[in-house]
Write an enzyme that holds these catalytic residues in place. Structure first.
Site, mmCIF file in Angstrom:
data_model
loop_
_atom_site.group_PDB
_atom_site.id
_atom_site.type_symbol
_atom_site.label_atom_id
_atom_site.label_comp_id
_atom_site.label_asym_id
_atom_site.label_seq_id
_atom_site.Cartn_x
_atom_site.Cartn_y
_atom_site.Cartn_z
ATOM 1 N N HIS A 83 77.878 10.008 149.480
ATOM 2 C CA HIS A 83 77.930 11.007 150.280
ATOM 3 C C HIS A 83 78.457 10.985 151.704
ATOM 4 C CE1 HIS A 83 74.808 14.028 148.139
ATOM 5 N NE2 HIS A 83 74.500 12.582 147.604
ATOM 6 N N GLU A 137 79.175 13.008 154.080
ATOM 7 C CA GLU A 137 78.714 13.837 155.024
ATOM 8 C C GLU A 137 77.390 13.609 155.412
ATOM 9 O OE1 GLU A 137 78.494 14.512 151.801
ATOM 10 O OE2 GLU A 137 76.482 15.386 151.395
ATOM 11 N N CYS A 145 78.301 13.967 144.623
ATOM 12 C CA CYS A 145 77.016 13.893 144.099
ATOM 13 C C CYS A 145 76.732 15.063 142.895
ATOM 14 C CB CYS A 145 75.753 13.892 145.102
ATOM 15 S SG CYS A 145 74.426 13.260 144.380
#
Lengths: 227, 77
Positions: free
Chosen positions: A201, A203, A85
């Site tokens: 993302h 994560e 990002c």
């Protein structure tokens, strides 16, 4: 495997990344942007967020920070670097990966789960990954990937398109393109494929109690490819 | 000395903000507006005394920070 996550003023996915890396077995350290050197690492991560409030252009100020020279040096020696990002925007601004990230086509901040099709050809990030289509999360205002026609062609010829937005069946079309990126590009590699920049993302989706668990495939596979 | 710089999106690069402004102007009855490109304007105060030196320095700044040459052009006024 040792990893380092760089924290910039305005990073906000740094701790999520720390949790994810540790969950899958990395020994992670958090590194402040004003430090001059990264500790001995196998992987360096530039996390998501809004470094320097997105002033000037997203990632442009962070790309001139103290720590960046040692990140560039690490990357140029073949070290593995991931930018997620805002981290992708920073990579773009350092010139480590090709292209630019423009304002989203419909001017909306987009925060939702999307699907991406991964490029499993020779690269340590997705090679041998158990799923071809991952449900990941995006949250960005400026993720509209752009590059020149010549750059696009050379990246296609060299398999540098890392991930592309698609639907749940893997269909890549205008309908599955959330932000207007050319060729539905959600992430790219550098020429040697040791650097990955991508908007989604992984994560954020590393547990069944979250909206998806597909980020787990990414981290598990990454660690096993790095061993 | 003050050096002024304008940074604009390159021709052919999508400018969603400019597009939105154009559409809004059209809806406000400025129907003659066929395109809007939105850019940035900088005023840079420099201690250099020679205008050519200052502009040369600002050009370097444009290439290294103020503009992203993949998507933007700059003009030193």
């Amino acid at each position: 495997m040792k990893s380092s996550v760089i924290i910039f003023p305005g990073s906000n996915c740094d701790r999520d990344m720390d949790v994810a890396l540790k969950k899958f077995g990395f020994k992670n350290k958090m590194i402040w942007h004003n430090d001059n050197n990264i500790p001995k690492s196998d992987l360096v991560v530039l996390p998501g967020g809004f470094s320097y409030g997105d002033y000037l252009r997203c990632g442009s100020i962070a790309a001139k920070s103290n720590i960046i020279n040692s990140v560039i040096e690490f990357a140029n020696k073949g070290g593995m670097v991931i930018g997620i990002c805002n981290g992708f925007q920073i990579l773009i601004e350092t010139g480590l990966v090709t292209g630019a990230l423009l304002r989203n086509k419909y001017l909306k901040f987009i925060c939702k789960n999307i699907f991406v099709k991964v490029n499993k050809t020779q690269n340590k990030y997705f090679n041998k990954i158990k799923k071809d289509i991952l449900e990941l999360h995006i949250a960005h205002n400026d993720g509209n990937y752009f590059c020149s026609k010549d750059d696009l062609k050379s990246m296609q010829d060299n398999d540098q398109i890392a991930v592309r937005y698609c639907d749940s069946n893997g269909e890549i079309s205008e309908n599955s393109n959330p932000n207007g990126s050319i060729q539905n590009i959600a992430g790219v590699f550098n020429e040697k494929k040791n650097i990955l920049g991508m908007m989604p993302h992984p994560e954020r989706v590393i547990d069944n109690c979250l909206s998806s668990n597909d980020g787990s495939y990414f981290f598990e596979n990454l660690l096993s490819n790095m061993k | 000395m003050k050096i002024k710089v304008i940074v604009t999106p390159k021709n052919g690069v999508l400018d969603p903000q400019g597009k939105a402004i154009q559409q809004t102007l059209n809806s406000m009855n400025f129907i003659d507006v066929s395109d809007v490109r939105q850019g940035k304007y900088f005023e840079i105060e420099t201690d250099l005394k020679d205008e050519n030196d200052a502009k040369k320095n600002v050009e370097d700044m444009c290439k290294k920070l103020l503009a992203n040459l993949v998507i933007e052009d700059y003009k030193i006024l």
